[in-house]
Scaffold this active site. Structure first.
Site, PDB file in Angstrom:
ATOM      1  N   HIS A   1     -29.419   5.038  45.633  1.00 39.30           N
ATOM      2  CA  HIS A   1     -29.891   3.798  45.014  1.00 39.30           C
ATOM      3  C   HIS A   1     -30.914   4.131  43.930  1.00 39.30           C
ATOM      4  O   HIS A   1     -31.701   5.064  44.076  1.00 39.30           O
ATOM      5  CB  HIS A   1     -30.575   2.879  46.039  1.00 39.30           C
ATOM      6  CG  HIS A   1     -29.665   2.333  47.086  1.00 39.30           C
ATOM      7  ND1 HIS A   1     -29.145   3.112  48.098  1.00 39.30           N
ATOM      8  CD2 HIS A   1     -29.200   1.067  47.299  1.00 39.30           C
ATOM      9  CE1 HIS A   1     -28.396   2.363  48.878  1.00 39.30           C
ATOM     10  NE2 HIS A   1     -28.410   1.117  48.429  1.00 39.30           N
TER      11      HIS A   1
ATOM     12  N   HIS B   1     -35.871   6.268  39.240  1.00 39.79           N
ATOM     13  CA  HIS B   1     -35.416   7.501  39.896  1.00 39.79           C
ATOM     14  C   HIS B   1     -34.369   7.162  40.952  1.00 39.79           C
ATOM     15  O   HIS B   1     -34.268   6.019  41.419  1.00 39.79           O
ATOM     16  CB  HIS B   1     -36.587   8.218  40.568  1.00 39.79           C
ATOM     17  CG  HIS B   1     -37.132   7.484  41.755  1.00 39.79           C
ATOM     18  ND1 HIS B   1     -38.060   6.462  41.636  1.00 39.79           N
ATOM     19  CD2 HIS B   1     -36.860   7.594  43.096  1.00 39.79           C
ATOM     20  CE1 HIS B   1     -38.346   5.991  42.827  1.00 39.79           C
ATOM     21  NE2 HIS B   1     -37.628   6.657  43.735  1.00 39.79           N
TER      22      HIS B   1
ATOM     23  N   TYR C   1     -39.799  -3.133  44.382  1.00 42.64           N
ATOM     24  CA  TYR C   1     -40.277  -3.002  45.752  1.00 42.64           C
ATOM     25  C   TYR C   1     -40.969  -4.302  46.136  1.00 42.64           C
ATOM     26  O   TYR C   1     -41.741  -4.863  45.356  1.00 42.64           O
ATOM     27  CB  TYR C   1     -41.297  -1.869  45.878  1.00 42.64           C
ATOM     28  CG  TYR C   1     -40.753  -0.469  45.698  1.00 42.64           C
ATOM     29  CD1 TYR C   1     -39.389  -0.198  45.739  1.00 42.64           C
ATOM     30  CD2 TYR C   1     -41.625   0.594  45.495  1.00 42.64           C
ATOM     31  CE1 TYR C   1     -38.911   1.086  45.577  1.00 42.64           C
ATOM     32  CE2 TYR C   1     -41.169   1.890  45.333  1.00 42.64           C
ATOM     33  CZ  TYR C   1     -39.798   2.131  45.370  1.00 42.64           C
ATOM     34  OH  TYR C   1     -39.332   3.406  45.203  1.00 42.64           O
TER      35      TYR C   1
END
Length: 634
Positions: free
Chosen positions: A571, A491, A576
Site C-alpha cells: 500500500h 512510500h 493516517y
C-alpha cells in the site's frame, strides 16, 4: 494517661493478631462486639490484612480447578475448585515419590455458587486470574464474567460490555472470540479493572483472496463504578501488522500480561504454506495509564533457530519471567528473566536456570516449587505432585485430577469485597483515595521502566521518483486540509515492523544493496479505505508476479534478508487517521476528484530507505530515516 496508654497498646496488639487470622475466623469474630465489627470491616484493616496475607512467609495458597469422578456415578465427572494450603518450610522434605507428609497443611474443596443471572453450567467456568485477593472467572460458552472472593463468600456478575465487536463467525461463541480478557489492579485510584480486547471477523477481499484484519478494540471495566468504557488500542497496530493477545497470563506489578502474536493485516487465504504469524510476543497493559506495550521473546523462541516453546509467564523472584520447554527434549525446561524494558527488541532477557521435570508444570507456587499434573499416557496419570527444583525431590499430593488440562493460580486470602462502593467514579475526575490502599507496600511497578524507554521498530520503504512523490504529496495535503492527520512522506512499506538490534539491522540493509539493485515499476490497482489508522486512505499496489515481477522479487529478497516472509499486498498510504465510515468514503471520492489518474498510476521506485519508527508516536515527528540508497535505472 497510663490507663489510656495501656488500652491503646492492647488494642494495637489485638488488631495485629486479628490481621494475621484467616477470613473465615474474622467473619466469626465480627459478632464479638460492635467495636470488633467496625475494626474488621474498616478499609484500613482490610488493607492491612491483605498486606499481611501477601507477605506471609509461613504458608502459600493455590486455587486449582480439577476434574473428579462423581461419588454417585463413577462413570461421570464433575469439576471442583480446590484450595491447597502449603506450609513454606524446608524441614519436611523426604525422599519418597509416594510421600503424603503434609507440608500440604489442608485441602478445601467447593463449588462456586452462581450470582443471579448466570445461566450456563458450572463446568464451563474458566479461571482468568487472581489479583490482590479477588479471582476473575469467565463462562466459556456465554462470555459472562464473574468476580469473586471465596474467602468471604462474595460473587459478582459483571454487566455485559457493549463496546467490543460482535462475532460475525456463527461457529464461534462470544468468549472464544474475545480471547483478550485480563484482570488487574490500578494502585493510583485503588481500582480493580478488567480489560477485554476484541477483534471483529476479517473482511473477505475478492477476487484476490486476501482476508483483511482490522485493528482490535478494547474496553475496561472498573469495579468501583460497575461500568465498561472503551479505550484506545493504538499500540496494538503498526503500519502493516496488528498484535493479537491470545492467552492472559498474570497481573504483576501494575501490569497485565498476555502471550500473543504479531500478524499481517492482510493474509492470503489461498497460500496455506505461507507463515501467517510473524512472531510470538508478550503484550502488556498498564492498568494505571491504560496503555498497551509489547516486548519480544528471547532469541531461543524466535524463528528460524527456534529451540524452545513457551509454557507461560510468571512472577519469579520479583521479576517478570518466562518458562519455556525445549522442543527436542520434552522434559527439559528453562526460565528467562527480563532485565530491562525498551530498546530495539523491547527488552533484554537473561537465562537464569535450566532443569528437568518428569511432566509439564502446572504452576510455580514458590520460586523453587512446582506443581505437576500427570498426563494420561504415563504412570503419573491423574496424580498431582510438588517438585522442588533445588533438592530435585518429588512429592505425591493426596489429590487427583481426571484431566491433564487442570488450571491453578497462587491465591491470597483476603477480606476485599467485590460488592462494595466507595470507589472513585472515573480516572478523569477523581483523585486517589488517601484513606487507604488495598496493598500498602507494593513492589516497584513495571511501568516505571516502560515510561523511560522507547520501543522502536524499523521499516524498509520503497520511495517513488521525485515527480511522482510531488504529485502524491498534493493529494495528501488536500486530504489533510479537510480530515486532519500527520504529514507523510510518500512510500510503500516493503518490510514493516522489523525488530532486531540496530547494528544487525543496519548491516542487513547495507548488504541489501548488492541484491536489490535496479529500479522497478509499481502500478496502482485502486484507491482503498480501511478502519486502520495507518491505512485509512491508501493506494493499493498490484503485487502479483504476472503484473509486477520486479516488485515481487524485491519484496521476497527484503523479506528474506530481515526474516520477514510475507505476501502482503503493498500500500502507498495517503492519509493516517481514525475516520468514520462516512468520512472515509468521502475522502476516497476526494482522491479521485483531486487526481483522477491516481487510481491507475504507474510509476518507478527509485530508492530504498530504512526508517526507525515509534508507532506510538502518531505525529510521526520521531520517525527517522537511518539510511537509503538509489536504485539504478536499467
Amino acid at each position: 494517661m497510663t490507663l489510656e496508654f495501656g488500652k491503646t497498646i492492647d488494642e494495637d496488639v489485638v488488631e495485629q493478631i486479628l490481621s494475621i487470622l484467616p477470613p473465615k475466623s474474622l467473619k466469626r469474630f465480627q459478632c464479638v462486639s460492635n467495636r470488633w465489627y467496625a475494626l474488621i470491616t474498616s478499609p484500613r484493616f482490610v488493607a492491612k490484612h491483605l498486606s499481611n496475607s501477601t507477605h506471609n512467609n509461613l504458608s502459600t495458597s493455590v486455587l486449582m480447578k480439577r476434574e473428579v469422578r462423581k461419588d454417585t456415578n463413577p462413570d461421570e465427572t464433575e469439576e471442583l475448585f480446590s484450595f491447597l494450603h502449603f506450609r513454606n518450610d524446608e524441614d519436611n522434605d523426604v525422599d519418597s515419590v509416594h510421600d503424603e507428609h503434609s507440608f500440604l497443611s489442608s485441602i478445601q474443596e467447593f463449588h462456586i455458587p452462581f450470582p443471579t443471572g448466570v445461566k450456563t453450567p458450572h463446568e464451563s467456568l474458566i479461571i482468568i486470574g487472581h489479583c490482590k485477593g479477588i479471582i476473575c472467572l469467565a463462562q466459556a460458552a456465554s462470555g459472562e464474567v464473574i468476580l469473586c472472593n471465596p474467602a468471604n463468600h462474595e460473587y459478582k456478575l459483571l454487566p455485559p460490555s457493549t463496546y467490543l465487536p460482535d462475532s460475525d463467525w456463527p461457529f464461534l461463541t462470544t468468549f472464544q472470540f474475545r480471547d483478550g480478557l485480563g484482570f488487574g489492579y490500578d494502585p493510583n485510584f485503588n481500582e480493580y479493572k478488567i480489560v477485554n480486547i476484541g477483534f471483529s471477523a476479517p473482511e473477505l477481499s475478492t477476487p484476490d483472496g486476501f482476508n483483511i484484519y482490522n485493528p482490535p478494540k478494547a474496553a475496561v471495566y472498573t469495579l468501583g463504578t460497575d461500568t465498561w468504557r472503551e479505550i484506545k488500542t493504538d499500540s496494538l497496530e503498526t503500519e502493516t501488522t496488528i498484535l493479537w493477545p491470545e492467552q492472559f497470563q498474570m497481573h504483576f506489578k501494575d501490569m497485565c500480561f498476555w502471550l500473543g502474536h504479531e500478524q499481517h493485516k492482510e493474509l492470503d487465504v489461498f497460500d496455506e504454506g505461507e507463515e501467517q504469524f510473524i512472531r510470538e510476543v508478550i503484550i502488556m497493559f498498564d492498568t494505571g495509564d491504560e496503555l498497551f506495550h509489547n516486548i519480544m521473546l528471547p532469541d531461543e523462541f524466535d524463528y528460524p533457530s527456534k529451540n524452545y516453546f513457551v509454557e507461560n509467564l510468571l512472577g519469579w523472584k520479583d521479576s517478570v519471567a518466562l518458562l519455556g520447554g525445549k522442543i527436542c527434549q520434552i522434559s527439559s525446561f528453562g526460565i528467562w528473566v527480563i532485565e530491562e524494558f525498551g530498546g530495539p527488541n523491547g527488552g533484554a532477557w537473561t537465562k537464569h536456570i535450566t532443569f528437568d521435570l518428569p511432566v509439564e508444570p502446572l504452576i510455580f507456587w514458590k520460586s523453587d516449587r512446582v506443581l505437576l499434573n500427570g498426563p494420561n499416557n504415563t504412570d503419573y496419570r491423574g496424580l498431582i505432585f510438588s517438585y522442588n527444583l533445588g533438592t530435585k525431590k518429588l512429592k505425591n499430593l493426596p489429590i487427583r485430577s481426571e484431566r491433564t488440562d487442570s488450571t491453578a493460580i497462587v491465591y491470597v486470602s483476603s477480606l476485599v469485597s467485590v460488592l462494595g462502593g466507595g470507589k472513585p467514579e472515573s480516572k478523569d475526575n477523581s483523585t486517589p483515595n488517601a484513606e487507604f490502599s488495598v496493598f500498602e507496600y507494593p513492589s516497584p511497578p513495571v511501568s516505571h521502566y516502560m515510561v523511560d524507554k522507547k520501543t522502536y521498530s524499523y521499516s524498509v520503504w520503497a520511495i517513488p521518483s521525485d515527480d511522482v512523490s510531488l504529485r502524491i504529496k498534493k493529494v495528501m495535503e488536500g486530504l489533510r486540509t479537510e480530515f486532519g492527520g500527520p504529514e507523510i512522506d510518500p512510500h510503500i512499506a516493503v518490510v514493516g515492523s522489523i525488530r532486531m538490534k540496530h547494528e544487525d539491522m543496519l548491516n542487513k540493509f547495507i548488504s541489501l544493496q548488492s541484491h536489490v539493485i535496479s529500479s522497478y515499476k509499481a502500478k496502482v490497482n485502486q484507491v482503498v479505505t480501511r478502519s486502520s489508522y495507518f491505512q485509512c486512505i491508501s493506494l493499493l499496489i498490484h503485487s502479483s508476479f504476472k503484473v509486477s515481477p520486479e516488485l515481487s522479487f524485491t519484496t521476497g529478497v527484503c523479506g528474506g534478508q530481515f526474516r520477514f516472509w510475507n505476501k502482503v499486498r503493498p500500500h502507498l498510504n495517503l492519509l493516517y487517521g481514525y475516520l468514520t465510515e462516512e468520512e472515509r468514503k468521502k475522502a476516497q471520492e476526494k482522491v479521485s476528484y483531486m487526481d483522477e489518474g491516481l487510481s491507475s498510476l504507474s510509476f518507478f521506485i527509485t530508492r530504498l530507505a530504512l526508517y526507525k519508527i515509534d508507532y506510538k508516536d502518531r505525529s510521526l515527528k520521531s520517525w527517522e530515516k537511518i539510511a537509503d540508497y538509489p536504485l539504478r535505472f536499467e
